[in-house]
Design a protein around this motif. Structure first.
Motif, PDB file in Angstrom:
ATOM      1  N   PRO A 170       0.823  -1.204   0.000  1.00 18.70           N
ATOM      2  CA  PRO A 170       0.000   0.000   0.000  1.00 18.70           C
ATOM      3  C   PRO A 170       0.855   1.251   0.000  1.00 18.70           C
ATOM      4  O   PRO A 170       1.980   1.257   0.475  1.00 18.70           O
ATOM      5  N   ALA A 171       0.301   2.328  -0.534  1.00 15.30           N
ATOM      6  CA  ALA A 171       1.030   3.587  -0.576  1.00 15.30           C
ATOM      7  C   ALA A 171       1.261   4.090   0.837  1.00 15.30           C
ATOM      8  O   ALA A 171       0.471   3.876   1.752  1.00 15.30           O
ATOM      9  N   ALA A 172       2.396   4.761   1.031  1.00 14.97           N
ATOM     10  CA  ALA A 172       2.726   5.336   2.327  1.00 14.97           C
ATOM     11  C   ALA A 172       1.819   6.529   2.595  1.00 14.97           C
ATOM     12  O   ALA A 172       1.143   7.030   1.699  1.00 14.97           O
ATOM     13  N   PRO A 173       1.798   6.997   3.843  1.00 17.64           N
ATOM     14  CA  PRO A 173       0.976   8.166   4.148  1.00 17.64           C
ATOM     15  C   PRO A 173       1.343   9.352   3.276  1.00 17.64           C
ATOM     16  O   PRO A 173       2.447   9.447   2.742  1.00 17.64           O
ATOM     17  N   GLY A 174       0.402  10.274   3.133  1.00 17.58           N
ATOM     18  CA  GLY A 174       0.606  11.424   2.263  1.00 17.58           C
ATOM     19  C   GLY A 174       1.722  12.322   2.742  1.00 17.58           C
ATOM     20  O   GLY A 174       2.218  12.213   3.860  1.00 17.58           O
ATOM     21  N   PRO A 175       2.159  13.244   1.875  1.00 18.65           N
ATOM     22  CA  PRO A 175       3.289  14.107   2.194  1.00 18.65           C
ATOM     23  C   PRO A 175       2.966  15.093   3.297  1.00 18.65           C
ATOM     24  O   PRO A 175       1.836  15.485   3.494  1.00 18.65           O
ATOM     25  N   VAL A 176       3.999  15.469   4.024  1.00 20.75           N
ATOM     26  CA  VAL A 176       3.876  16.473   5.073  1.00 20.75           C
ATOM     27  C   VAL A 176       4.759  17.653   4.691  1.00 20.75           C
ATOM     28  O   VAL A 176       5.950  17.494   4.451  1.00 20.75           O
ATOM     29  N   GLU A 177       4.182  18.844   4.618  1.00 16.24           N
ATOM     30  CA  GLU A 177       4.955  20.020   4.246  1.00 16.24           C
ATOM     31  C   GLU A 177       5.736  20.552   5.454  1.00 16.24           C
ATOM     32  O   GLU A 177       5.326  20.421   6.599  1.00 16.24           O
ATOM     33  N   HIS A 178       6.896  21.142   5.191  1.00 16.92           N
ATOM     34  CA  HIS A 178       7.626  21.849   6.239  1.00 16.92           C
ATOM     35  C   HIS A 178       8.454  22.944   5.577  1.00 16.92           C
ATOM     36  O   HIS A 178       8.566  23.025   4.371  1.00 16.92           O
ATOM     37  N   LEU A 179       9.000  23.828   6.393  1.00 19.87           N
ATOM     38  CA  LEU A 179       9.830  24.898   5.862  1.00 19.87           C
ATOM     39  C   LEU A 179      11.097  24.307   5.277  1.00 19.87           C
ATOM     40  O   LEU A 179      11.723  23.434   5.869  1.00 19.87           O
ATOM     41  N   SER A 180      11.482  24.766   4.103  1.00 14.96           N
ATOM     42  CA  SER A 180      12.699  24.246   3.485  1.00 14.96           C
ATOM     43  C   SER A 180      13.297  25.325   2.616  1.00 14.96           C
ATOM     44  O   SER A 180      12.868  26.472   2.614  1.00 14.96           O
ATOM     45  N   ALA A 181      14.296  24.953   1.842  1.00 14.22           N
ATOM     46  CA  ALA A 181      14.971  25.914   0.986  1.00 14.22           C
ATOM     47  C   ALA A 181      14.080  26.407  -0.140  1.00 14.22           C
ATOM     48  O   ALA A 181      14.424  27.346  -0.838  1.00 14.22           O
ATOM     49  N   GLY A 182      12.952  25.777  -0.355  1.00 12.00           N
ATOM     50  CA  GLY A 182      12.043  26.224  -1.388  1.00 12.00           C
ATOM     51  C   GLY A 182      11.973  25.242  -2.534  1.00 12.00           C
ATOM     52  O   GLY A 182      12.604  24.193  -2.511  1.00 12.00           O
ATOM     53  N   PRO A 183      11.191  25.568  -3.575  1.00 15.43           N
ATOM     54  CA  PRO A 183      11.018  24.655  -4.695  1.00 15.43           C
ATOM     55  C   PRO A 183      12.337  24.321  -5.369  1.00 15.43           C
ATOM     56  O   PRO A 183      13.262  25.125  -5.400  1.00 15.43           O
ATOM     57  N   VAL A 184      12.417  23.132  -5.897  1.00 12.19           N
ATOM     58  CA  VAL A 184      13.621  22.724  -6.613  1.00 12.19           C
ATOM     59  C   VAL A 184      13.710  23.458  -7.943  1.00 12.19           C
ATOM     60  O   VAL A 184      14.782  23.906  -8.356  1.00 12.19           O
ATOM     61  N   LEU A 185      12.577  23.615  -8.640  1.00 13.05           N
ATOM     62  CA  LEU A 185      12.561  24.245  -9.954  1.00 13.05           C
ATOM     63  C   LEU A 185      11.922  25.633  -9.890  1.00 13.05           C
ATOM     64  O   LEU A 185      10.894  25.820  -9.245  1.00 13.05           O
ATOM     65  N   SER A 186      12.525  26.580 -10.582  1.00 13.65           N
ATOM     66  CA  SER A 186      11.980  27.927 -10.688  1.00 13.65           C
ATOM     67  C   SER A 186      10.940  27.973 -11.798  1.00 13.65           C
ATOM     68  O   SER A 186      10.805  27.034 -12.595  1.00 13.65           O
ATOM     69  N   ASP A 187      10.219  29.077 -11.886  1.00 12.16           N
ATOM     70  CA  ASP A 187       9.239  29.246 -12.957  1.00 12.16           C
ATOM     71  C   ASP A 187       9.906  29.196 -14.324  1.00 12.16           C
ATOM     72  O   ASP A 187       9.350  28.668 -15.289  1.00 12.16           O
ATOM     73  N   VAL A 188      11.100  29.750 -14.433  1.00 15.44           N
ATOM     74  CA  VAL A 188      11.821  29.729 -15.703  1.00 15.44           C
ATOM     75  C   VAL A 188      12.162  28.299 -16.101  1.00 15.44           C
ATOM     76  O   VAL A 188      12.006  27.905 -17.275  1.00 15.44           O
ATOM     77  N   GLN A 189      12.602  27.502 -15.139  1.00 16.80           N
ATOM     78  CA  GLN A 189      12.941  26.115 -15.453  1.00 16.80           C
ATOM     79  C   GLN A 189      11.698  25.304 -15.788  1.00 16.80           C
ATOM     80  O   GLN A 189      11.730  24.457 -16.688  1.00 16.80           O
ATOM     81  N   LEU A 190      10.606  25.558 -15.087  1.00 16.17           N
ATOM     82  CA  LEU A 190       9.362  24.876 -15.417  1.00 16.17           C
ATOM     83  C   LEU A 190       8.918  25.212 -16.836  1.00 16.17           C
ATOM     84  O   LEU A 190       8.396  24.353 -17.557  1.00 16.17           O
ATOM     85  N   ALA A 191       9.149  26.445 -17.254  1.00 17.13           N
ATOM     86  CA  ALA A 191       8.763  26.850 -18.605  1.00 17.13           C
ATOM     87  C   ALA A 191       9.551  26.083 -19.659  1.00 17.13           C
ATOM     88  O   ALA A 191       9.048  25.839 -20.767  1.00 17.13           O
ATOM     89  N   ARG A 192      10.772  25.674 -19.330  1.00 16.17           N
ATOM     90  CA  ARG A 192      11.578  24.908 -20.282  1.00 16.17           C
ATOM     91  C   ARG A 192      10.997  23.525 -20.534  1.00 16.17           C
ATOM     92  O   ARG A 192      11.294  22.890 -21.551  1.00 16.17           O
ATOM     93  N   LEU A 193      10.173  23.043 -19.619  1.00 13.47           N
ATOM     94  CA  LEU A 193       9.568  21.720 -19.770  1.00 13.47           C
ATOM     95  C   LEU A 193       8.251  21.749 -20.533  1.00 13.47           C
ATOM     96  O   LEU A 193       7.731  20.685 -20.894  1.00 13.47           O
ATOM     97  N   VAL A 194       7.722  22.939 -20.765  1.00 14.11           N
ATOM     98  CA  VAL A 194       6.447  23.058 -21.484  1.00 14.11           C
ATOM     99  C   VAL A 194       6.612  22.463 -22.883  1.00 14.11           C
ATOM    100  O   VAL A 194       7.579  22.742 -23.588  1.00 14.11           O
ATOM    101  N   GLY A 195       5.664  21.618 -23.273  1.00 15.19           N
ATOM    102  CA  GLY A 195       5.744  20.941 -24.555  1.00 15.19           C
ATOM    103  C   GLY A 195       6.302  19.540 -24.457  1.00 15.19           C
ATOM    104  O   GLY A 195       6.190  18.753 -25.401  1.00 15.19           O
TER     105      GLY A 195
END
Length: 298
Positions: A2-27
Motif C-alpha cells: 500500500p502507498a505510504a501516508p501522504g506528504p507532510v509540508e515543512h519549511l525548506s529551501a524552497g522549490p527545486v525548480l523555478s518558474d523559468v525552469q518549469l517553462a523549459r519543460l512546457v511541450g
C-alpha cells in the motif's frame, strides 16, 4: 504494497525548480511537476496519485524524504537540499511495453540521468545492473575531462533508480541522486561507498538543472524502446565483469562472469562451472576487473 501516508509540508529551501525552469519543460511529457518540501517517499506518494487518476508524465520532486527506500526496502537517506529526489509516472500500453520488458522504463530514467550528469556536471556516469548509477572503476575516476575523481579509486554509487507498479498498471520510477553530499565510508575501510556529482565535478552542481536536463532527455528517449535497450546495454558496466549476484531469501549467491544483458533486461552470467544462468532480479557486486563496453561500442 500500500502507498505510504501522504506528504507532510515543512519549511525548506524552497522549490527545486523555478518558474523559468518549469517553462523549459512546457511541450514535453513531463511539464506537470509537483514540488514538495518534505514527503515520505516520492514513489509511494506518486503511486497513490497514479491510483487516483494522475496523468502520465506527472513528476513529483521533494526537498527531503522521511522514508526513502531502495531495492529490498533498504532505506535511502539524504540531508534536505543535498540530493535530487524525484519520481515520474508512466503509463505505457501493454502492446507498447509488455510486462516482461517494463524494466526498460527504469533503463530510460537511468539513461536520462547519465545524459544529465554529463551535460550539467561534465561527469561520466555508468550503469550497474540492475538499477544503480556509478562513478569510477577499480582503476580510474570518471570526470568527463579525464581527471581522476577525488578520494579512493574505485566504483562509487551516485544514484539509485527504483520502479513500482500501481494497482492500475501504471509504472512509477523514482530516483535518488547524490548531488552535493556522499555517505560516509562503510565498514571503516576508508573507501567511500558512494560519492556525489559535486565531488567528482570539483564544483557545485545545480540539482535543478540536473532535473530539467534529465526530464528533457527522458522525453526524447521515452517510447523508443529499441534505442533504450541498445543504449542500456552499451552503458552497463556490469557486462564483462566478474560478479557476485545475491538474491532475496535463502537462494545461494551466484558467482561468475557477466557476459550480457538480454533484450528483456536480464543479466546473463557464466558461472564457475561454465554454465550459463539468466538472472531476472538480484543484487550485483562487481569484482575488480575489466570494464564493460564503452558508450561508443556496438
Amino acid at each position: 504494497m500500500p502507498a505510504a501516508p501522504g506528504p507532510v509540508e515543512h519549511l525548506s529551501a524552497g522549490p527545486v525548480l523555478s518558474d523559468v525552469q518549469l517553462a523549459r519543460l512546457v511541450g514535453s511529457r513531463f511539464a506537470q511537476v509537483v514540488q514538495l518540501a518534505e514527503t515520505t517517499s516520492t514513489n509511494s506518494v506518486l503511486v497513490g496519485k497514479a491510483e487516483g487518476g494522475a496523468s502520465e508524465g506527472t513528476v513529483l520532486v521533494a526537498d527531503y524524504q522521511t522514508a526513502g527506500r531502495g531495492r529490498f526496502e533498504r532505506r535511502w537517506e539524504s540531508p534536505a537540499g543535498k540530493s535530487l529526489l524525484f519520481s515520474v509516472l508512466l503509463r505505457p500500453s501493454c502492446e507498447e511495453l509488455p510486462p516482461a520488458r517494463r524494466h526498460l522504463a527504469v533503463a530510460a530514467v537511468s539513461l536520462a540521468l547519465v545524459e544529465a550528469s554529463r551535460d550539467v556536471a561534465n561527469v561520466e556516469v555508468r550503469l550497474k545492473w540492475p538499477n544503480d548509477l556509478i562513478i569510477g572503476t577499480a582503476a580510474e575516476g570518471t570526470a568527463a575531462t579525464g581527471t581522476a575523481a577525488t578520494g579512493t579509486a574505485g566504483e562509487r554509487k551516485v544514484a539509485g533508480v527504483l520502479a513500482e507498479t500501481a494497482s492500475d498498471g501504471a509504472i512509477v520510477v523514482g530516483a535518488g541522486v547524490n548531488v552535493a553530499w556522499g555517505p560516509e565510508p562503510l565498514g571503516g575501510s576508508g573507501a567511500p561507498a558512494a560519492t556525489c556529482l559535486g565531488a567528482v565535478a570539483g564544483r557545485p552542481v545545480p540539482r535543478d538543472e540536473v532535473l530539467v536536463s534529465a526530464l528533457l532527455a527522458l522525453d526524447r528517449l521515452y517510447g523508443d524502446w529499441v534505442l533504450v535497450s541498445r543504449l542500456y546495454r552499451q552503458t552497463c558496466s556490469t557486462v564483462g565483469r566478474e560478479v557476485t549476484v545475491s538474491f532475496a531469501g535463502h537462494q545461494p549467491d551466484l558467482v561468475g562472469t557477466a557476459i550480457a544483458v538480454d533484450e528483456d533486461g536480464r543479466l546473463v552470467v557464466r558461472d564457475l562451472e561454465g554454465g550459463t544462468v539468466t538472472v531476472a532480479a538480484g543484487d550485483v557486486t562487481h569484482a575488480r576487473g575489466p570494464r564493460g563496453p564503452s558508450l561508443g561500442d556496438q
